[in-house]
Design an enzyme around this catalytic site. Structure first.
Site, PDB file in Angstrom:
ATOM      1  N   LYS A  27     -43.116 -24.215-122.796  1.00  0.00           N
ATOM      2  CA  LYS A  27     -41.874 -23.897-122.090  1.00  0.00           C
ATOM      3  C   LYS A  27     -40.917 -25.084-122.129  1.00  0.00           C
ATOM      4  O   LYS A  27     -39.736 -24.935-122.472  1.00  0.00           O
ATOM      5  CB  LYS A  27     -42.220 -23.540-120.639  1.00  0.00           C
ATOM      6  N   ARG A  97     -41.389 -25.582-112.674  1.00  0.00           N
ATOM      7  CA  ARG A  97     -42.038 -24.587-113.544  1.00  0.00           C
ATOM      8  C   ARG A  97     -43.227 -25.174-114.285  1.00  0.00           C
ATOM      9  O   ARG A  97     -43.140 -26.264-114.840  1.00  0.00           O
ATOM     10  CB  ARG A  97     -41.021 -24.049-114.567  1.00  0.00           C
ATOM     11  N   GLY A 106     -48.843 -16.037-116.425  1.00  0.00           N
ATOM     12  CA  GLY A 106     -49.149 -15.778-115.028  1.00  0.00           C
ATOM     13  C   GLY A 106     -50.318 -16.549-114.453  1.00  0.00           C
ATOM     14  O   GLY A 106     -50.726 -16.315-113.321  1.00  0.00           O
ATOM     15  N   MET A 108     -50.602 -19.968-114.051  1.00  0.00           N
ATOM     16  CA  MET A 108     -50.233 -21.104-113.216  1.00  0.00           C
ATOM     17  C   MET A 108     -48.960 -20.752-112.447  1.00  0.00           C
ATOM     18  O   MET A 108     -48.408 -19.690-112.606  1.00  0.00           O
ATOM     19  CB  MET A 108     -50.042 -22.318-114.096  1.00  0.00           C
ATOM     20  N   ARG A 341     -39.969 -18.104-126.502  1.00  0.00           N
ATOM     21  CA  ARG A 341     -41.239 -18.428-127.158  1.00  0.00           C
ATOM     22  C   ARG A 341     -41.513 -17.361-128.197  1.00  0.00           C
ATOM     23  O   ARG A 341     -40.914 -16.282-128.174  1.00  0.00           O
ATOM     24  CB  ARG A 341     -42.377 -18.476-126.142  1.00  0.00           C
ATOM     25  N   HIS A 459     -47.038  -7.353-116.746  1.00  0.00           N
ATOM     26  CA  HIS A 459     -48.313  -8.022-117.032  1.00  0.00           C
ATOM     27  C   HIS A 459     -49.246  -7.116-117.826  1.00  0.00           C
ATOM     28  O   HIS A 459     -49.821  -7.510-118.840  1.00  0.00           O
ATOM     29  CB  HIS A 459     -48.974  -8.431-115.714  1.00  0.00           C
ATOM     30  N   SER A 791     -78.019 -17.420-149.872  1.00  0.00           N
ATOM     31  CA  SER A 791     -77.132 -16.697-148.964  1.00  0.00           C
ATOM     32  C   SER A 791     -77.645 -16.943-147.549  1.00  0.00           C
ATOM     33  O   SER A 791     -78.810 -16.685-147.250  1.00  0.00           O
ATOM     34  CB  SER A 791     -77.138 -15.212-149.289  1.00  0.00           C
ATOM     35  N   CYS A 858     -74.301 -13.995-145.276  1.00  0.00           N
ATOM     36  CA  CYS A 858     -74.316 -12.548-145.079  1.00  0.00           C
ATOM     37  C   CYS A 858     -74.676 -12.156-143.653  1.00  0.00           C
ATOM     38  O   CYS A 858     -74.904 -11.004-143.345  1.00  0.00           O
ATOM     39  CB  CYS A 858     -75.253 -11.874-146.082  1.00  0.00           C
ATOM     40  N   TYR A 878     -68.624 -17.621-151.059  1.00  0.00           N
ATOM     41  CA  TYR A 878     -68.136 -16.368-150.494  1.00  0.00           C
ATOM     42  C   TYR A 878     -68.688 -16.131-149.096  1.00  0.00           C
ATOM     43  O   TYR A 878     -69.661 -16.760-148.690  1.00  0.00           O
ATOM     44  CB  TYR A 878     -68.507 -15.188-151.396  1.00  0.00           C
TER      45      TYR A 878
END
Ligand code: ADP
Ligand code: MG
Ligand code: MG
Length: 909
Positions: A27, A97, A106, A108, A341, A459, A791, A858, A878
């Site tokens: 903020k 703030r 919400g 703090m 934001r 909210h 693997s 895997c 992978y």
């Protein structure tokens, strides 16, 4: 020079900027940025997050050096505003703030209108010529300050306000005249005295100091701590505190306060989107006190301000290269920006926005790839209601479509009930008037959320989108009683436990449970819809094709059946990393053969029976190879203990006892059952997970491995003969020593060569092993002498490393997480210091022996974003995961490459 703890911002200048989120919080950094680029931001200063740490260290006191700097900045703010803090004639009012590096909506506290007392109140009244307005500010200050700083529950203030409104016959706060406001304030003060024995502080410096301290303290309130745990935000970041000149949306009818998004956060549609309330302040818009008006209306009511707002926010979007979620206030026709934001959005919106921003030339592809949380892709694959089914159910009501997805569940009316019912295995829809941060755990347990009040930025809406949960908010067609736990709509009353269905894409609330069907993406993949007809599918594939260009890790699928493999291929699988052959044994036509095989004691009998299983396996493998179009297919030889294929001992005993009790004449049947029971007894183990399974089975029953190998290569030869590419990889499970693998390899190789010779086919194949036992990782150099690939079976590796059975762990792992003993469940994300270290060792040692050793994973971790990042960092070739996780893994693997290039991790807002 002394250390700098504070950063000033005012019209056209700022000491901070948007990159300074570590110090200024999201903020504070964005307030500085907006002021710096010349947007209309009320002046103020931000106290850095470092002070939060200092504050905690000094036992909850503001250190003198900081105190001094606050005074300097306060004086500066007075000059910038042309007002004085605590002055009777021309009082400066400020907000205090909270704001951390990562947004914690919400969690703090923020306090508005600080600087008012009995005397400055009169000053404000005189100066503004509006006594009602001054009183409104004062009542709000007392209410907020007493709640946050003095610990008087806000409910009690609300009750006073409500009872006065009822007594005087007012529906809304802004209708309350000055005279009544004074009475309310008097009652507020009495309440504080009664609850705390203290008076509301008249010294404005005490107000300021205590407010700043309270915000710092709110960093450690239980809600905030729980939230950080849930979203993996470190506890030591701290919050910043911004002290900012107040501007007032509650002066009268030409003033307002509002919030908005530069694009629709639910769908991504390019259209300014938001809500505002006339004659209101701060949280009024999101609190659901009055139903706010859509921004569209502002266009007709205050066209000039609307135009300015649109230009300002479009500029912000360009400047930040992302959708902005903003707060604004209009004071007597003048616009002020109070926050901006990067906006939270649903998965489908995230993809659309990322692609659109690239095509509009606002950002590059690599930036776009970082804008979508990998896990959010999951939402695009969520089921939707079957339209035909939906028509058969009663439409109870329609609310705002806040977060898409279809959900059915039994109604509950409190967050705690949601959690409790979920624990019993029930699907629930959480129904509330409105939600607050105290409801997070219930929202997380529910299938979906329905609220009676609040708008698209309430909210409930914001949090649901963030969680990827279907939600409908502001559904004023329904009448709720949280106390009686009933919902009345369309003339009928439903109770707790009754089924309802919600469609978060349309806002429809329907009675009963409704069948769902695959998402649009899945419909295209299943061939039920044409790609050309689905915009969503086009966005999805375009976005992921960008990821594919960037990533180094390959992504494969864990697939147990050929239809699975087809879906996986459509999701972008570049091979199969794990085909569990035994899952193919469970078919109706196969299980009896397997049973018979297990029951026969002689090897030759077993061989004979296995030869009947061979055609089934050959057919499966043939289809697997075809579905993968020449990509590697890793087939694991038999793994689970044999008794898994046999009936349960208790069941057999019951059946046998019943037959005997009935004095059944069926001798043969009884004999059979007895034999079966005897065999089941013989095979039963104290701890099957550590028992006769994996390569241990293959070593004692080589004929099973021979059959499986024969089937694999018969199938491969057939594919090759048809002129198609095929690449089998045979994987031996549960190896703990090189000698075990050597034993299996001899068998596999011999049979493979025989089959290839018989068919006169040449094709490449490899033989490797799972690394799923610590000893295998430790002796990986020796094992790599035999293994052509590794693997990681991280499910078993986690079980054996921790000595915790995954199935039994569920009983206590939750306690560990709740008590913070563990930050994460090692069965969901790789335990990097433990299991991860074994993996690192195995990769290093394995590649020392065999530099080109191919290594993959895997376990279920292969589709979890943080684990994917870790696998990339270990240098694996992978990851292999379930079909639905493939898009997630593709994106996570691309993001880490981009982040490595940028040399930093990006953060939220
Ligand atoms: P949160 O993080 O909970 O949104 P904020 O610090 O943004 O808390 O403030 C809460 C509300 O008060 C917001 O609606 C915000 O716009 C409003 N607000 C904060 N500071 C001021 C100010 N100086 N003037 C007017 N409104 C303010
Ligand atoms: Mg805010
Ligand atoms: Mg295993």
């Amino acid at each position: 020079m002394a250390k700098k703890y504070m950063y000033f911002f005012g019209a056209g200048t700022a000491e901070g900027n948007k990159e300074m989120k570590d110090l200024l919080g999201g903020k504070g950094a964005n307030l500085a940025e907006m002021a710096g680029i010349g947007l209309p931001v009320p002046p103020g200063f931000t106290i850095s997050t470092e002070v939060c740490t200092l504050f905690a260290k000094s036992g909850g006191k503001i250190p003198p050096a900081v105190e001094k700097e606050i005074m300097t900045n306060l004086r500066k703010l007075e000059r910038a505003s042309g007002q004085e803090f605590g002055d009777e004639a021309n009082p400066l009012l400020v907000s205090v703030r909270s704001g951390a590096k990562f947004s914690m909506p919400g969690m703090m506290d923020t306090i508005l209108n600080l600087g008012l007392n009995e005397r400055t109140l009169e000053g404000l009244a005189r100066k503004s010529g509006n006594r009602r307005f001054a009183l409104d500010c004062y009542r709000r200050l007392i209410h907020m300050f007493s709640d946050v700083v003095m610990g008087v529950p806000k409910k009690k203030f609300e009750e006073i306000l409500k009872s006065w409104k009822e007594k005087m016959g007012f529906q809304f706060d802004h209708e309350i005249p000055a005279l009544v406001m004074e009475k309310i304030i008097a009652d507020y003060k009495k309440l504080i005295k009664k609850e705390t024995g203290q008076d509301f502080p008249q010294d404005v410096m005490i107000q300021l100091r205590q407010a700043i301290s309270a915000v710092f303290e709110s960093w450690n309130n239980p809600r905030a701590v729980t939230y950080r745990r849930e979203y993996h935000i470190p506890d030591d970041l701290g919050t910043a505190v911004s002290v900012q000149m107040m501007v007032f949306g509650n002066v009268g009818e030409n003033s307002a306060t509002g919030v908005g998004f530069t694009r629709d956060p639910a769908t991504g549609k390019k259209e300014i989107y938001g809500e505002y309330l006339f004659n209101a302040q701060g949280e009024d818009v999101v609190a659901g006190i009055r139903t706010p008006s859509p921004l569209r209306k502002l266009e007709t009511e205050m066209p000039g301000v609307f135009k300015q707002l649109k230009e300002t926010t479009t500029r912000l979007e360009k400047h930040y290269g992302d959708v902005q979620d903003f707060e604004f206030t209009i004071q007597e026709g003048k616009l002020y920006m109070l926050q901006t934001r990067n906006g939270k959005r649903t998965g489908p919106a995230a993809i659309k926005i990322a692609v659109d921003l690239v095509e509009e030339g606002l950002i590059r592809k690599e930036e776009a790839l970082l804008k979508v949380e990998p896990q959010a892709l999951d939402q695009l694959l969520h089921p939707i209601f079957d339209p035909e089914e939906k028509k058969k159910h009663i439409l109870l009501a329609k609310g705002l479509a806040a977060s898409p997805g279809a959900a059915s569940g039994q109604m509950v009316f409190t967050a705690n009930d949601a959690v409790a019912w979920k624990k019993e295995g029930k699907d629930v829809i959480l129904v509330r008037d409105e939600t607050s941060p105290d409801d997070i755990h219930g929202m997380s347990a529910a299938q979906g959320i329905l609220t009676g009040t609040g708008g698209m930025t309430s909210h409930a809406a914001v949090v649901s989108r963030q969680m990827g949960k279907p939600a409908i908010v502001g559904c004023c067609d329904i009448l709720l009683s949280e106390e009686k736990k009933t919902l009345t709509a369309d003339g009928r009353t439903l109770r707790e436990g009754d089924w309802i269905s919600i469609d978060g894409a349309t806002g429809e609330v329907l009675a009963d449970r409704i069948k769902t069907r695959p998402s649009e993406i899945l419909q295209v993949i299943n061939g039920e819809k044409k790609a050309a007809d689905s915009k969503m599918y086009q966005y999805f594939t375009k976005f992921l094709s960008w990821a594919d260009k960037v990533r180094r890790l390959r992504v494969r699928a864990n697939s147990d059946t050929p239809p699975d493999a087809r879906v996986a291929y459509a999701f972008g699988a570049e091979g199969i990393g794990l085909a569990r052959t035994e899952h193919m044994f469970f078919g109706k036509d196969r299980l009896p053969i397997i049973k018979e095989m297990i029951l026969s004691e002689k090897e030759e009998d077993r061989r004979r029976i296995l030869s009947r299983l061979l055609p089934f396996q050959r057919q499966d493998f043939y289809e697997f190879f075809k579905e993968m179009h020449g990509h590697p297919v890793t087939i694991r030889t038999i793994d689970p203990p044999l008794h898994e294929f046999l009936p349960k001992r208790e069941d057999l005993m019951v059946e046998l006892t019943e037959l005997r009790a009935k004095k059944s004449k069926d001798k043969k049947k009884i004999e059979e059952l007895e034999k079966l029971l005897e065999r089941v007894r013989a095979l039963s183990e104290f701890n099957p997970m550590l028992g006769h399974r994996g390569c241990r089975l293959g070593i004692s029953y080589p004929e099973i491995i021979e059959m499986q190998t024969e089937a694999i290569f018969e199938a491969a030869c057939q594919v090759a003969k048809e002129g198609n590419k095929v690449f089998p990889e045979i994987m031996v499970p549960l190896v703990g020593s090189a000698a075990e693998l050597a034993n299996q390899k001899v068998i596999i190789k011999r049979v493979a060569e025989e089959v290839l010779a018989k068919h006169k086919v040449k094709l490449a194949y490899t033989i490797g092993t799972m690394i799923e036992i610590p000893r295998a990782a430790i002796t990986a150099d020796e094992i790599a002498e035999e293994a052509e690939f590794f693997s990681f079976g991280t499910n078993d590796l986690t079980q054996t490393t921790y000595g915790i059975s995954r199935d039994d762990g569920v009983k206590f792992i939750n306690y560990y997480l709740l008590k913070g003993i563990w930050k994460d469940d090692p069965f969901s994300t790789i335990d990097i210091p433990g299991v991860g270290e074994l993996m690192r060792m195995a990769v290093e040692k394995g590649r020392k022996t065999r530099p080109n050793l191919k290594v993959g994973i895997c376990g279920v971790h292969g589709g979890e974003p943080r684990s994917v990042v870790f696998c990339h960092q270990l240098g694996l070739n992978y990851v292999s995961c379930s079909a639905y996780q493939i898009p997630i893994a593709r994106l996570a693997a691309a993001q880490i490459v981009i982040q490595e290039k940028q040399g930093k991790k990006t953060d939220g807002d």
